[in-house]
Design a protein around this motif. Structure first.
Motif, mmCIF file in Angstrom:
data_model
loop_
_atom_site.group_PDB
_atom_site.id
_atom_site.type_symbol
_atom_site.label_atom_id
_atom_site.label_comp_id
_atom_site.label_asym_id
_atom_site.label_seq_id
_atom_site.Cartn_x
_atom_site.Cartn_y
_atom_site.Cartn_z
ATOM 1 N N ALA A 1 0.819 -1.214 0.000
ATOM 2 C CA ALA A 1 0.000 0.000 0.000
ATOM 3 C C ALA A 1 0.852 1.262 0.000
ATOM 4 O O ALA A 1 0.451 2.290 -0.540
ATOM 5 C CB ALA A 1 -0.939 0.002 1.208
ATOM 6 N N LEU A 2 2.040 1.171 0.581
ATOM 7 C CA LEU A 2 2.892 2.356 0.734
ATOM 8 C C LEU A 2 4.105 2.361 -0.192
ATOM 9 O O LEU A 2 4.884 3.319 -0.185
ATOM 10 C CB LEU A 2 3.339 2.477 2.196
ATOM 11 C CG LEU A 2 2.198 2.572 3.213
ATOM 12 C CD1 LEU A 2 2.742 2.516 4.632
ATOM 13 C CD2 LEU A 2 1.361 3.811 2.985
ATOM 14 N N ALA A 3 4.242 1.327 -0.995
ATOM 15 C CA ALA A 3 5.415 1.203 -1.866
ATOM 16 C C ALA A 3 5.503 2.362 -2.854
ATOM 17 O O ALA A 3 4.504 2.784 -3.439
ATOM 18 C CB ALA A 3 5.360 -0.118 -2.630
ATOM 19 N N GLY A 4 6.694 2.889 -3.005
ATOM 20 C CA GLY A 4 6.955 3.905 -4.013
ATOM 21 C C GLY A 4 6.542 5.319 -3.664
ATOM 22 O O GLY A 4 6.620 6.198 -4.513
ATOM 23 N N LEU A 5 6.119 5.554 -2.431
ATOM 24 C CA LEU A 5 5.734 6.921 -2.064
ATOM 25 C C LEU A 5 6.946 7.840 -2.047
ATOM 26 O O LEU A 5 8.011 7.474 -1.575
ATOM 27 C CB LEU A 5 5.083 6.951 -0.679
ATOM 28 C CG LEU A 5 3.649 6.459 -0.583
ATOM 29 C CD1 LEU A 5 3.188 6.444 0.873
ATOM 30 C CD2 LEU A 5 2.727 7.325 -1.413
ATOM 31 N N ASN A 6 6.749 9.063 -2.554
ATOM 32 C CA ASN A 6 7.782 10.086 -2.418
ATOM 33 C C ASN A 6 7.420 10.940 -1.198
ATOM 34 O O ASN A 6 6.434 10.655 -0.506
ATOM 35 C CB ASN A 6 7.904 10.918 -3.699
ATOM 36 C CG ASN A 6 6.634 11.655 -4.061
ATOM 37 O OD1 ASN A 6 5.784 11.940 -3.207
ATOM 38 N ND2 ASN A 6 6.479 11.979 -5.326
ATOM 39 N N ALA A 7 8.181 11.968 -0.921
ATOM 40 C CA ALA A 7 7.966 12.776 0.284
ATOM 41 C C ALA A 7 6.563 13.370 0.341
ATOM 42 O O ALA A 7 5.898 13.325 1.381
ATOM 43 C CB ALA A 7 9.017 13.881 0.371
ATOM 44 N N SER A 8 6.095 13.918 -0.770
ATOM 45 C CA SER A 8 4.752 14.504 -0.744
ATOM 46 C C SER A 8 3.691 13.410 -0.625
ATOM 47 O O SER A 8 2.645 13.623 -0.006
ATOM 48 C CB SER A 8 4.504 15.380 -1.974
ATOM 49 O OG SER A 8 4.479 14.603 -3.146
ATOM 50 N N GLY A 9 3.963 12.242 -1.179
ATOM 51 C CA GLY A 9 3.028 11.124 -1.047
ATOM 52 C C GLY A 9 2.844 10.699 0.399
ATOM 53 O O GLY A 9 1.723 10.456 0.849
ATOM 54 N N TRP A 10 3.957 10.607 1.138
ATOM 55 C CA TRP A 10 3.861 10.268 2.565
ATOM 56 C C TRP A 10 3.019 11.311 3.307
ATOM 57 O O TRP A 10 2.184 10.965 4.142
ATOM 58 C CB TRP A 10 5.253 10.185 3.199
ATOM 59 C CG TRP A 10 5.993 8.934 2.875
ATOM 60 C CD1 TRP A 10 7.037 8.809 2.005
ATOM 61 C CD2 TRP A 10 5.759 7.625 3.402
ATOM 62 N NE1 TRP A 10 7.456 7.506 1.957
ATOM 63 C CE2 TRP A 10 6.704 6.744 2.806
ATOM 64 C CE3 TRP A 10 4.857 7.102 4.316
ATOM 65 C CZ2 TRP A 10 6.761 5.394 3.094
ATOM 66 C CZ3 TRP A 10 4.910 5.740 4.612
ATOM 67 C CH2 TRP A 10 5.844 4.897 4.005
ATOM 68 N N SER A 11 3.222 12.582 2.989
ATOM 69 C CA SER A 11 2.457 13.655 3.642
ATOM 70 C C SER A 11 0.971 13.551 3.328
ATOM 71 O O SER A 11 0.128 13.726 4.208
ATOM 72 C CB SER A 11 2.966 15.032 3.192
ATOM 73 O OG SER A 11 4.266 15.240 3.644
ATOM 74 N N GLU A 12 0.656 13.271 2.062
ATOM 75 C CA GLU A 12 -0.745 13.163 1.661
ATOM 76 C C GLU A 12 -1.428 11.972 2.343
ATOM 77 O O GLU A 12 -2.563 12.085 2.827
ATOM 78 C CB GLU A 12 -0.843 13.029 0.142
ATOM 79 C CG GLU A 12 -0.458 14.290 -0.594
ATOM 80 C CD GLU A 12 -0.302 14.073 -2.095
ATOM 81 O OE1 GLU A 12 -0.618 12.973 -2.597
ATOM 82 O OE2 GLU A 12 0.150 15.024 -2.767
ATOM 83 N N VAL A 13 -0.748 10.847 2.381
ATOM 84 C CA VAL A 13 -1.322 9.664 3.034
ATOM 85 C C VAL A 13 -1.506 9.931 4.525
ATOM 86 O O VAL A 13 -2.537 9.583 5.106
ATOM 87 C CB VAL A 13 -0.460 8.408 2.774
ATOM 88 C CG1 VAL A 13 -0.917 7.233 3.637
ATOM 89 C CG2 VAL A 13 -0.496 8.032 1.295
ATOM 90 N N TYR A 14 -0.528 10.582 5.141
ATOM 91 C CA TYR A 14 -0.645 10.915 6.563
ATOM 92 C C TYR A 14 -1.838 11.840 6.816
ATOM 93 O O TYR A 14 -2.571 11.662 7.792
ATOM 94 C CB TYR A 14 0.654 11.542 7.085
ATOM 95 C CG TYR A 14 0.576 11.906 8.537
ATOM 96 C CD1 TYR A 14 0.458 10.913 9.508
ATOM 97 C CD2 TYR A 14 0.602 13.225 8.946
ATOM 98 C CE1 TYR A 14 0.366 11.232 10.849
ATOM 99 C CE2 TYR A 14 0.520 13.556 10.284
ATOM 100 C CZ TYR A 14 0.402 12.557 11.234
ATOM 101 O OH TYR A 14 0.299 12.884 12.556
ATOM 102 N N ALA A 15 -2.044 12.801 5.945
ATOM 103 C CA ALA A 15 -3.182 13.713 6.106
ATOM 104 C C ALA A 15 -4.506 12.954 6.036
ATOM 105 O O ALA A 15 -5.413 13.190 6.844
ATOM 106 C CB ALA A 15 -3.140 14.800 5.034
ATOM 107 N N VAL A 16 -4.621 12.035 5.089
ATOM 108 C CA VAL A 16 -5.849 11.226 4.980
ATOM 109 C C VAL A 16 -6.029 10.374 6.234
ATOM 110 O O VAL A 16 -7.123 10.313 6.806
ATOM 111 C CB VAL A 16 -5.820 10.342 3.714
ATOM 112 C CG1 VAL A 16 -6.999 9.377 3.694
ATOM 113 C CG2 VAL A 16 -5.808 11.203 2.455
ATOM 114 N N LEU A 17 -4.967 9.724 6.679
ATOM 115 C CA LEU A 17 -5.056 8.870 7.866
ATOM 116 C C LEU A 17 -5.408 9.671 9.116
ATOM 117 O O LEU A 17 -6.170 9.203 9.966
ATOM 118 C CB LEU A 17 -3.744 8.119 8.074
ATOM 119 C CG LEU A 17 -3.457 7.014 7.070
ATOM 120 C CD1 LEU A 17 -2.018 6.535 7.210
ATOM 121 C CD2 LEU A 17 -4.443 5.869 7.216
#
Length: 158
Positions: free
Chosen positions: A31-47
């Motif tokens: 589910a988290l494979a290949g995330l870049n820095a902004s991707g991690w931030s976006e997923v964290y915001a949703v969570l």
């Protein structure tokens, strides 16, 4: 928008929560494979929003969890975390059950991937403790349908 395989941050957030709820370390990793820095931030915001919503639903409906269930689910869910986060995931849930929610906030400024894992796992722990596996997975499925409809600007259920 996320950066891998056309998945949105919402898709990834729901997939990682579902992976934790199913105690599936491979699904969590995928589910988290290949995330870049902004991707991690976006997923964290949703969570983070999903966590707030879960707690709000719990408070509004008066749903109660049992301490033993919460701790058991925390231990089971933590086993799906990457090894370097497994202990943290279990300890944050235990601390929250004692009234200390600082662990949920502490990682976000220091270790964004850690914050993503802890938040996703904790949403799964709460959901499992409150609604059981089937009920919680149904909630995640319905939330995904609703979010997909909003993201695609379509009415619900289409």
């Amino acid at each position: 928008m996320s950066d891998h395989a056309g998945k949105t941050a919402y898709d990834r957030a729901l997939e990682v929560v579902q992976g934790y709820a199913n105690h599936d370390a491979i699904a969590v990793q995928d589910a988290l494979a290949g995330l870049n820095a902004s991707g991690w931030s976006e997923v964290y915001a949703v969570l983070s929003g999903l966590l707030r919503s879960t707690i709000s639903i719990m408070e509004l409906t008066g749903e109660q969890w049992k301490l033993g269930d919460l701790v058991r689910h925390a231990d089971e869910v933590a086993a799906a975390a990457p090894l370097h986060y497994e202990f943290v995931v279990a300890e944050v849930a235990r601390a929250w059950a004692r009234g200390d929610d600082s662990g949920l906030r502490t990682l976000s400024g220091r270790d964004l991937p850690g914050a993503v894992h802890v938040t996703a796992a904790f949403v799964a722990v709460l959901g499992l403790a409150l609604w059981g596996r089937t009920g919680f997975l149904d909630v995640i499925k319905e939330f995904h349908v609703a979010v997909s409809a909003l993201v695609n600007d379509q009415p619900f259920g289409i």
